[in-house]
Design a protein around this motif. Structure first.
Motif, PDB file in Angstrom:
ATOM      1  N   ILE A 142       6.748  12.356  24.926  1.00 25.84           N
ATOM      2  CA  ILE A 142       7.139  12.056  23.236  1.00 25.84           C
ATOM      3  C   ILE A 142       8.364  12.701  22.825  1.00 25.84           C
ATOM      4  N   ILE A 143       9.170  13.539  22.845  1.00 30.05           N
ATOM      5  CA  ILE A 143      10.470  14.060  22.689  1.00 30.05           C
ATOM      6  C   ILE A 143      10.989  13.537  22.915  1.00 30.05           C
ATOM      7  N   MET A 144      11.151  12.515  23.783  1.00 29.32           N
ATOM      8  CA  MET A 144      12.753  11.624  24.069  1.00 29.32           C
ATOM      9  C   MET A 144      12.215  10.233  23.088  1.00 29.32           C
ATOM     10  N   PRO A 145      11.454   9.638  23.035  1.00 32.19           N
ATOM     11  CA  PRO A 145      11.403   8.475  22.079  1.00 32.19           C
ATOM     12  C   PRO A 145      11.369   9.014  20.289  1.00 32.19           C
ATOM     13  N   ILE A 146      11.351   9.829  20.073  1.00 28.79           N
ATOM     14  CA  ILE A 146      11.249  10.416  18.971  1.00 28.79           C
ATOM     15  C   ILE A 146      12.624  10.535  18.475  1.00 28.79           C
ATOM     16  N   ILE A 147      13.760  11.520  19.047  1.00 26.10           N
ATOM     17  CA  ILE A 147      14.906  12.215  19.026  1.00 26.10           C
ATOM     18  C   ILE A 147      15.329  10.483  19.503  1.00 26.10           C
ATOM     19  N   LEU A 148      15.619   9.732  20.547  1.00 24.28           N
ATOM     20  CA  LEU A 148      16.065   8.585  20.820  1.00 24.28           C
ATOM     21  C   LEU A 148      16.144   8.064  19.511  1.00 24.28           C
ATOM     22  N   ASN A 149      14.616   7.374  19.036  1.00 29.00           N
ATOM     23  CA  ASN A 149      14.977   6.726  17.177  1.00 29.00           C
ATOM     24  C   ASN A 149      15.514   6.908  16.514  1.00 29.00           C
ATOM     25  N   TYR A 150      15.772   8.802  16.495  1.00 25.49           N
ATOM     26  CA  TYR A 150      16.591   8.692  15.249  1.00 25.49           C
ATOM     27  C   TYR A 150      18.279   8.780  15.416  1.00 25.49           C
ATOM     28  N   ILE A 151      18.347   8.526  16.598  1.00 25.03           N
ATOM     29  CA  ILE A 151      20.148   9.138  16.840  1.00 25.03           C
ATOM     30  C   ILE A 151      20.431   7.128  16.965  1.00 25.03           C
ATOM     31  N   ARG A 152      21.798   7.147  16.571  1.00 31.06           N
ATOM     32  CA  ARG A 152      22.585   5.622  16.303  1.00 31.06           C
ATOM     33  C   ARG A 152      22.208   5.231  18.164  1.00 31.06           C
TER      34      ARG A 152
END
Length: 598
Positions: A195-205
C-alpha cells in the motif's frame, strides 16, 4: 552464599538486588565471582538488552546499505524505510497492548521483520523499474507491479508467516508469542508495503533512464546471466553435485547431537560463563537439584529414625560426581542440638526435641512442608547434559526406593532438570512444527500453481539447503537445541520465497512463449536479479547474529545464513535444470489462482 527472599520475583526485582550487590562489591577491592540461578537469569536479560541495542542498528545499516548499493538512490532507501518503520511501530504497539515482554527469543522480532521487509521492497522496486524500462509510464508501471508481483509477494509472505506461526504449536509461551507475533508482523509488512510504497512512488518523480538502464540492463547483475549460461551447459553436473550434497548431508544428519546442557548457551570469554565455571571448579556445582521425600504422615519427616535415613540417603547422593553439596533438615537440626540441646552435634533423640528446634529455625522450615510430612534434600549440581541428568535422576530414585521402600514417595526435581527437560520437549515440539509448516507450504504451492510435479520440483531445492544445514550441524558438532530446531521452520518459510518468485515469473514467461528453455532464461535474467539481491540482504541480516555472545543466537545466525545462501543457489541453479529436464505440465485457468500468480 546469599538466599533471596520469596518476594524477589521477576527481572525488575532481581535487577535491584543484583545492583545493590554490585554497589557492595565495588566498595571492596576483592576478586568477585557471581553464580546461581537468580544471577544467571538476571545477567541473561541484561546481555540480551545489550545485544539488542547493538544488532538492531547493525541490521538496519545492513538493509539500507544493500538497498543503496542496488538502487544507488536515496529515495530507494527512504521509501522502504517508511513502510518498514510503520510496520515495526505497529508490532511494538501490539506487543505493548498484549503485554508481550522483550525476552531471549522475542528480541529478534525487529531484526527479522526489518530484513524481511527490505527483501519485499527489493522485489517491488525491481518490478517497478522493469516496467519503466519497457516504456510504461509511472502509473501503468505501478499497476503492473501490483498485478504481476502482488500475488507472488502475498504467497511469499504467507509461507514465511507459516514458518513463524508453526512455532505456535509448541507448549512454551515465549516461543508461541514470538512465532505468532512475527508471523502476524510478516503479513502486516506485506500489506503496508504493497500500500505505502506504490502510493509514495506515484507522487514522486520517476528515476531517470540512466538509473533504469543500469539496474535492468547494466552489468551489476552479470551473475544471473552467467548462471543461465552455466545451467544450460552443465545440467548433468548440477544434478550430480546436488545428489552428492544430499548424500553427504544425509550422513551428517545422523551425527547430530541433541544432548544439550544448561550453560551451553554462553560462550567461553563471556563474563557470566567465566564466573560460573570458576565457581564450579573452586566450590562445586551452582545449579539446583531438589530431592523431595514424602512420608505421608504428619511430622513424619522429623522422626529420629527417618532423619537418620535421610542423612544416609544424602551420603549416597553425594557419591554422584556432579553433585558437590547436599543439605538436609538433619544437618541444621544437629547444629541446633549442639547449640540449644545437649551440646553434641548429633540428631535430636526424640520427635519433641526435633519439633522444638524446628519451630523458629527458618533454614529447617525451608526444607519442610507445613505439616512436616515432606522433607527436601537441597543439592548443588554441576552443568551437565540432558542424558546424564536423567541418568542421575534415575539413580537417585533407585537408591531412595531401596533405602525407604516403596511406601515412601520420592521426587527428583529442580530448575536444572526442568530446564533440561523443557529444552528436550521444545526440540520435539519444534520438529513437529517444522513438518506442519512443510506440509502447509507444500499444499499451498500445489493449490496455487495447480501442478503437483511442479510443486515437488519447488520443494526439492529447499529441502537440500535444510539438509546441508543439518549435515553441517552433525559434522561441526552443533547441538540440536531449541534455537537450532527453530531455525529450520523459520528458514524454510523464508527460503521458499525465492522459489515462489521464480516459479511465478516462469509461469508468466511460459504462458507468453510456450517454450520451457526461453521461459527459464527470461526468468533467470529478470527475477534472478531480485532473488540474488534479496539473498544478499537476508544472508547478511542473519549473519549479523553470528557475532552474538549467546550461542543459540550465534548458531541461529550461522545456520540461517547457510540455508538462505543454499536456497538461492537451489532456486537459480537446481530448479531451472529440473524444470528443463522434467518439463512439468502447467495449467492456466481463470479464478483466484490466476489472479495471484499471473
Amino acid at each position: 552464599m546469599i538466599d533471596l527472599e520469596n518476594d524477589v520475583i521477576g527481572q525488575d526485582a532481581r535487577t535491584r538486588v543484583v545492583s545493590q550487590l554490585e554497589t557492595v562489591m565495588n566498595k571492596v577491592n576483592w576478586e568477585w565471582h557471581e553464580a546461581g540461578i537468580p544471577v544467571l537469569r538476571t545477567r541473561y536479560i541484561q546481555f540480551m538488552n545489550q545485544e539488542r541495542a547493538v544488532f538492531l542498528p547493525i541490521s538496519f545499516l545492513v538493509a539500507m546499505s544493500v538497498l543503496l548499493f542496488i538502487f544507488r538512490q536515496i529515495k530507494s532507501i527512504l521509501i522502504p524505510l517508511i513502510a518498514i518503520s510503520t510496520t515495526l511501530i505497529w508490532v511494538a504497539g501490539i506487543m505493548a497492548h498484549f503485554e508481550i515482554s522483550i525476552n531471549v527469543v522475542s528480541y529478534l522480532t525487529f531484526n527479522l521483520l526489518m530484513i524481511i521487509g527490505a527483501s519485499n521492497a527489493i522485489h517491488l522496486l525491481m518490478k517497478y523499474h522493469e516496467g519503466l524500462s519497457l516504456g510504461l509510464n509511472q502509473r501503468d508501471s505501478l499497476e503492473r507491479v501490483i498485478q504481476k508481483i502482488g500475488g507472488a509477494l502475498f504467497l511469499t509472505s504467507f509461507t514465511t508467516a507459516v514458518g513463524f506461526c508453526s512455532l505456535g504449536f509448541t507448549n512454551i509461551k515465549v516461543t508461541q508469542q514470538f512465532g505468532l507475533l512475527v508471523g502476524f508482523g510478516v503479513i502486516l509488512m506485506f500489506i503496508l508495503t504493497i500500500i505505502i510504497m506504490p502510493i509514495i512512488l506515484n507522487y514522486i518523480r520517476p528515476p531517470d533512464n540512466e538509473h533504469i538502464d543500469r539496474l535492468i540492463r547494466g552489468g551489476q547483475f552479470l551473475a544471473a546471466d552467467r548462471l543461465n549460461t552455466w545451467n544450460q551447459k552443465h545440467p548433468r553436473s548440477i544434478i550430480t553435485i546436488s545428489g552428492i550434497l544430499f548424500i553427504v548431508a544425509l550422513f551428517g544428519l545422523f551425527k547430530i547431537d541433541y544432548n544439550a546442557s544448561v550453560l551451553e548457551d554462553l560462550k567461553p570469554g563471556n563474563p557470566l560463563y567465566d564466573d560460573l565455571q570458576y565457581v564450579e571448579q573452586k566450590m562445586g556445582g551452582t545449579l539446583p537439584l531438589e530431592v523431595i521425600i514424602d512420608t505421608k504422615s504428619e511430622n513424619g519427616s522429623l522422626q529420629p529414625q527417618f532423619l537418620s535415613k535421610i542423612l544416609n540417603y544424602k551420603e549416597m547422593i553425594l557419591k554422584t560426581p556432579e553433585i558437590n553439596t547436599a543439605v538436609t533438615p538433619g544437618d541444621y537440626l544437629m547444629l541446633a542440638n549442639e547449640e540449644w540441646g545437649d551440646g553434641i552435634r548429633q540428631l535430636p533423640n526424640s520427635l519433641n526435641d526435633a519439633l522444638s528446634f524446628t519451630v523458629d529455625f527458618d533454614r529447617v522450615q525451608a526444607l519442610l512442608n507445613e505439616d512436616y510430612s515432606k522433607t527436601r534434600i537441597s543439592c548443588r549440581i554441576s552443568d551437565l547434559p540432558f542424558d546424564r541428568g536423567m541418568q542421575i535422576r534415575e539413580d537417585i530414585l533407585l537408591a531412595g526406593h531401596k533405602l525407604f521402600g516403596e511406601n515412601i514417595d520420592i521426587n527428583v526435581t529442580g530448575s536444572t532438570l526442568l530446564a533440561l527437560s523443557t529444552g528436550r520437549h521444545l526440540v520435539k515440539n519444534l520438529t513437529t512444527s517444522f513438518f506442519i509448516a512443510f506440509i502447509i507450504i507444500f499444499l499451498s504451492i500445489v493449490f496455487l500453481f495447480r501442478s503437483f510435479r511442479l510443486s515437488l520440483l519447488a520443494i526439492l531445492p529447499n529441502i537440500i539447503p535444510l539438509m546441508i544445514a543439518g549435515g553441517l550441524m552433525g559434522y561441526l558438532g552443533i547441538k540440536l537445541r531449541p534455537s537450532t530446531a527453530m531455525t529450520f521452520s523459520i528458514a524454510l518459510g523464508i527460503a521458499v520465497d525465492n522459489t515462489i518468485h521464480f516459479l511465478a515469473r516462469f509461469r508468466q514467461e511460459y504462458k507468453l512463449s510456450g517454450d520451457y528453455e526461453k521461459a527459464v532464461s527470461e526468468t533467470l535474467v529478470t527475477t534472478g536479479k531480485a532473488i540474488i539481491s534479496t539473498g544478499v540482504i537476508l544472508s547478511l541480516g542473519f549473519f549479523v547474529l553470528y557475532f552474538s555472545e549467546f550461542v543459540p543466537n550465534h548458531e541461529f545466525g550461522l545456520l540461517a545464513t547457510i540455508i538462505i545462501i543454499a536456497a538461492v543457489c537451489g532456486s537459480l541453479i537446481l530448479l531451472p535444470v529440473l524444470i528443463l529436464q522434467i518439463k512439468p505440465t502447467l495449467r492456466f485457468k481463470t479464478g483466484i489462482t490466476n489472479i495471484l500468480i499471473d
